[in-house]
Design a protein around this motif. Sequence first.
Motif, PDB file in Angstrom:
ATOM      1  N   VAL A   1       0.759  -1.175   0.226  1.00  0.00           N
ATOM      2  CA  VAL A   1       0.167  -0.080  -0.064  1.00  0.00           C
ATOM      3  C   VAL A   1       1.003   1.150  -0.089  1.00  0.00           C
ATOM      4  O   VAL A   1       0.450   2.257  -0.672  1.00  0.00           O
ATOM      5  CB  VAL A   1      -0.945  -0.073   1.159  1.00  0.00           C
ATOM      6  N   THR A   2       2.025   1.254   0.667  1.00  0.00           N
ATOM      7  CA  THR A   2       2.897   2.380   0.848  1.00  0.00           C
ATOM      8  C   THR A   2       3.291   2.810  -0.662  1.00  0.00           C
ATOM      9  O   THR A   2       3.227   3.774  -1.166  1.00  0.00           O
ATOM     10  CB  THR A   2       4.080   2.198   1.830  1.00  0.00           C
ATOM     11  N   VAL A   3       3.997   1.574  -1.240  1.00  0.00           N
ATOM     12  CA  VAL A   3       4.712   1.842  -2.675  1.00  0.00           C
ATOM     13  C   VAL A   3       3.358   2.282  -3.526  1.00  0.00           C
ATOM     14  O   VAL A   3       3.829   3.384  -4.369  1.00  0.00           O
ATOM     15  CB  VAL A   3       5.146   0.639  -3.123  1.00  0.00           C
ATOM     16  N   ALA A   4       2.304   1.514  -3.500  1.00  0.00           N
ATOM     17  CA  ALA A   4       1.035   2.046  -4.307  1.00  0.00           C
ATOM     18  C   ALA A   4       0.800   3.675  -4.295  1.00  0.00           C
ATOM     19  O   ALA A   4       0.560   4.174  -5.108  1.00  0.00           O
ATOM     20  CB  ALA A   4      -0.103   1.168  -4.215  1.00  0.00           C
ATOM     21  N   GLY A   5       0.954   3.944  -2.891  1.00  0.00           N
ATOM     22  CA  GLY A   5       0.468   5.377  -2.583  1.00  0.00           C
ATOM     23  C   GLY A   5       1.452   6.271  -3.082  1.00  0.00           C
ATOM     24  O   GLY A   5       1.302   7.386  -3.689  1.00  0.00           O
ATOM     25  N   LEU A   6       2.811   6.152  -2.807  1.00  0.00           N
ATOM     26  CA  LEU A   6       3.676   6.933  -3.294  1.00  0.00           C
ATOM     27  C   LEU A   6       3.861   7.058  -4.715  1.00  0.00           C
ATOM     28  O   LEU A   6       4.008   8.254  -5.278  1.00  0.00           O
ATOM     29  CB  LEU A   6       5.189   6.448  -2.879  1.00  0.00           C
ATOM     30  N   MET A   7       3.574   5.865  -5.593  1.00  0.00           N
ATOM     31  CA  MET A   7       3.494   6.037  -7.044  1.00  0.00           C
ATOM     32  C   MET A   7       2.142   6.684  -7.801  1.00  0.00           C
ATOM     33  O   MET A   7       2.118   7.338  -8.576  1.00  0.00           O
ATOM     34  CB  MET A   7       3.721   4.391  -7.515  1.00  0.00           C
ATOM     35  N   LEU A   8       1.113   6.283  -6.839  1.00  0.00           N
ATOM     36  CA  LEU A   8      -0.494   6.861  -7.427  1.00  0.00           C
ATOM     37  C   LEU A   8      -0.602   8.353  -6.846  1.00  0.00           C
ATOM     38  O   LEU A   8      -1.248   9.164  -7.601  1.00  0.00           O
ATOM     39  CB  LEU A   8      -1.264   5.939  -7.015  1.00  0.00           C
ATOM     40  N   PHE A   9      -0.074   8.659  -5.769  1.00  0.00           N
ATOM     41  CA  PHE A   9      -0.308   9.936  -5.181  1.00  0.00           C
ATOM     42  C   PHE A   9      -0.310  11.110  -6.015  1.00  0.00           C
ATOM     43  O   PHE A   9      -1.063  11.983  -6.430  1.00  0.00           O
ATOM     44  CB  PHE A   9       0.033  10.262  -4.045  1.00  0.00           C
ATOM     45  N   PRO A  10       0.877  11.086  -6.666  1.00  0.00           N
ATOM     46  CA  PRO A  10       1.253  12.172  -7.524  1.00  0.00           C
ATOM     47  C   PRO A  10       0.257  12.332  -8.761  1.00  0.00           C
ATOM     48  O   PRO A  10      -0.185  13.507  -9.186  1.00  0.00           O
ATOM     49  CB  PRO A  10       2.618  12.177  -8.148  1.00  0.00           C
ATOM     50  N   VAL A  11      -0.137  11.075  -9.205  1.00  0.00           N
ATOM     51  CA  VAL A  11      -1.233  11.101 -10.374  1.00  0.00           C
ATOM     52  C   VAL A  11      -2.372  11.632  -9.834  1.00  0.00           C
ATOM     53  O   VAL A  11      -3.372  12.550 -10.762  1.00  0.00           O
ATOM     54  CB  VAL A  11      -1.195   9.439 -10.874  1.00  0.00           C
ATOM     55  N   VAL A  12      -2.956  11.302  -8.804  1.00  0.00           N
ATOM     56  CA  VAL A  12      -4.227  11.652  -8.202  1.00  0.00           C
ATOM     57  C   VAL A  12      -4.202  13.094  -7.790  1.00  0.00           C
ATOM     58  O   VAL A  12      -5.170  14.080  -8.099  1.00  0.00           O
ATOM     59  CB  VAL A  12      -4.523  10.881  -7.055  1.00  0.00           C
ATOM     60  N   TRP A  13      -3.065  13.538  -7.455  1.00  0.00           N
ATOM     61  CA  TRP A  13      -3.092  15.024  -6.782  1.00  0.00           C
ATOM     62  C   TRP A  13      -2.981  15.991  -7.858  1.00  0.00           C
ATOM     63  O   TRP A  13      -3.532  17.016  -7.900  1.00  0.00           O
ATOM     64  CB  TRP A  13      -1.962  15.170  -5.745  1.00  0.00           C
TER      65      TRP A  13
END
Lengths: 214, 222, 228
Positions: C214-226
Motif C-alpha cells: 500500500v505504501t509503494v502504491a500510495g507513493l506512486m499513485l498519489f502524484p497522479v491523483v493529486w
Amino acid sequence: MRRRNCGYSPGVTATLRFDDVRRRFGRLAVLNGVSGRVEPGGMLLVTGRNGSGKSTLLRCLSGLLAPDAGTIAYRENGADLDVAERRRRVGVVAPDLAFYEELTVQENLEFFARLRRTGPERGHAVLERLGLPLDRLAGALSSGMRQRLRWAWALLHSPRLLLLDEPFQNFDRAGEDGARALLAEHLQNGGLAVVASPLPLDFDHVSGHLELGV
Amino acid sequence: MKTLLAWLLWLWMCLVIVGAFFYAPVVLQGFRTPGSSRIVFFHVPMAWSSFIGFIAAAVWSLLYLIRRNPRHDRAAAVAIEIGLLFGILATLTGAMWARIEWGAWWNWDPRQTSILAVILFYGAYLALRQSVEEPEKRARLAAAYALLGLAVTPFLFWVVPRITFSLHPDPVVNRSGKVDMDAANEQVLFASGFGFAALFFWMQNLQCRLEALAERRAALKE
Amino acid sequence: MSRDTSSWASEAAAVFVKEWRCEFRTRYALNTLALFAFTTLVVVSFSLGPMGVARAQGTAVLPVLLWIILLFSVAAGLPRAFVQEEETHTATALRLAATPSALFCGKLLYGLTLVLALEVFVTPAYLIMTSLEVTSPWLLAGVLAAGGYGLAAGSTLVAAIIAQARSKGALFSVLSFPVLLPLLVLTVELTRGAAAGDAAGVSLPVLLLYDASVTVAGLMLFPVVWNP
C-alpha cells in the motif's frame, strides 16, 4: 524610508511561450487555440469579458490545469522545465487562492516557505511594504488583507514568472500602489509576468496584449 | 474479418456446450450429484474472465497514466463493466452449484468470498467514475484506483483460503480448486476457458467501439 | 534570496506539523474519532461484555468488533485531511508549493499518529470492558501497529482520491472497503491468534507485506491523483 529589497534572484533568465492552447469543459470550448510569448522583463496583459477564459489560461500556464491541446514552454536559463517544476517555480496570485484559517499569517508563510525550501524573509518583506501584521489569524483577515497575503505568498520563493489573475482585486489605494511597485521591480529585474484583468489596466510596462473571447 | 471471427467464436462456444453435456464423461468423483458438476465448465471460465477484466483494466489504466490517451481510459472502464458482468454470473452459477452440492446458497467458502470482494471492488470503481464529472479527472482517479486495487487484492486471494481452510476443512473446496480431472474434462474446461476469454475480449471490443461512436455522434451534434 | 534551507524530509515534516497544529486548534478529527470510538465501544461491551457472551465465543467474536470500531472511527475522522483542503480551497496553494511525495508522507504520518492514538485509547478500554483475555500481548501490539499503519496508508490514498469527487462521505466508505478488506481479514485473524494463542495460518510478515504494498502504491499513485 528605507525600502526593503525583496531580493529577486538575479542572473536567472526566463522565457515563456505557449502555442495553440486549447481547453474545453464539457461542451464548452473555453480556450480555442491561444498563443503568446513573454521575454525577460516583459508583461503580457490578458483581457476579455467574464468567462472568456482568462483564469483558465492562467491555470494552464501555472500547471494547475492540463490543456487539451497545445504546448506551454517555460524555460529558465535555456533549460525547459516540465509541468511539475513549472508549478513550483511560478508565483501565482488568484482570487481562489486560500490559506489556512487556523494559522496566523506568519505560520502560513513559514509553512509554505518550508515547502518551497526557502526562508520566509521575502514574504515578511513584502508584507512589511504592503502592510499586514504577521500575528493575525488568516481566518480573521479582511478581503484586502487576504490579497496582501496572496502577494506575499506569490513572491516568497523569488519566482521569475508571475501569473497574476486580477492582482489588484480588493486592494485599497495603498495596497494597489505597493503591489504595482512590486510588479514594476520584478519586471525591471528581468522577471516575467502574465496579468489577467477583466477591466482595462493602466500599467506602464505592458509588452504584449492578448484579448480573449474575441 | 471481425464478423468472421465472431462467427467462429459462436461456433466454438456451441462446441463447448455440446462437449460439456455430451463429450465430457460424468465427472469429478466425490460430488453428491455428479450431473450438476457439469456447471464447472461454465462457472470456472466465467470466474476466469472476471479476473481477466481486472487485469485488463489495470493494464489499460497504466497505459492511460503513461500515454493519457482517452481510449485507454474507456477500455479500462469497459473491462471493469464486463468483468463485473462475468463476476456476477460466476457468483450466481457458483451459488446454484453450492445449493445443490452443499445445501446452502452461500457458505463463505474462500472462492465465494474472493469473487465477492472483487465484485465489490468493481462496483466501487464504477461508483467512483459516476462521481467525477470532468473526463480527464475521472480517467486519472479511476486509473489510480484500479492500480491500487491490483496492489491489494492479491492478498485477499492468498489469505482467505488459508484462514477458511483451517477453520472449515472441506475436501470439496480443495478438490475443485485443483485441475484434477481426466483428459476429456480438462479439454472441455480449457476450451471453455479459451472461449469465455475470447468472449470477454469480443464484448470489450464491441462496447468500446459503441462508446466511441456515441461520443463522436455527441461531438458532431454541436 | 532563496536558499535551500530544507529537504524532502523537512517538507514532509512541515506538512505533519501543520496538520497537527491545525488539528489542535480545531480538534475536529480528535473529537470525531474519540466520540465515534467511545460510543461504539460502550455499545459493544454492553451487549457482548463478560455477561453477554461465553468465553469461547468471545475469542471468536470480540477481535472482529475491535477492528470494526477502529475501521469506522478511521472512516469518520481521517478523510478530512484531504477533503478539507479541497473544500477550503487551500489545495490550490498546496498544489503549487508542495512536492507530492513529501505531501503524501506528511499526511500519512499524521493519519498514522491519529490511528495509533486511537488504538492506544480504544484497545485497553476494549479489553477491560469485554474481559477479552490476550495470550500474546506482544503479537497484539504488533498487529495493532502494523494494522494501524495499513489503515492509515490505505485511508490516506483513498481520501486523496475521493476529495476530488462529489458525495465524498459516502464514496470514501465505498472505495476504502475493498482496499482495506484484505488488511482487515489479516488483522482480525492475527488478533484472534493473539487472544487465543494460535494464529491459524497467517503471520505478521504478510501484514507487513500488505503495508509495504500500500505504501509503494500510495507513493506512486498519489502524484497522479493529486496533480493533473
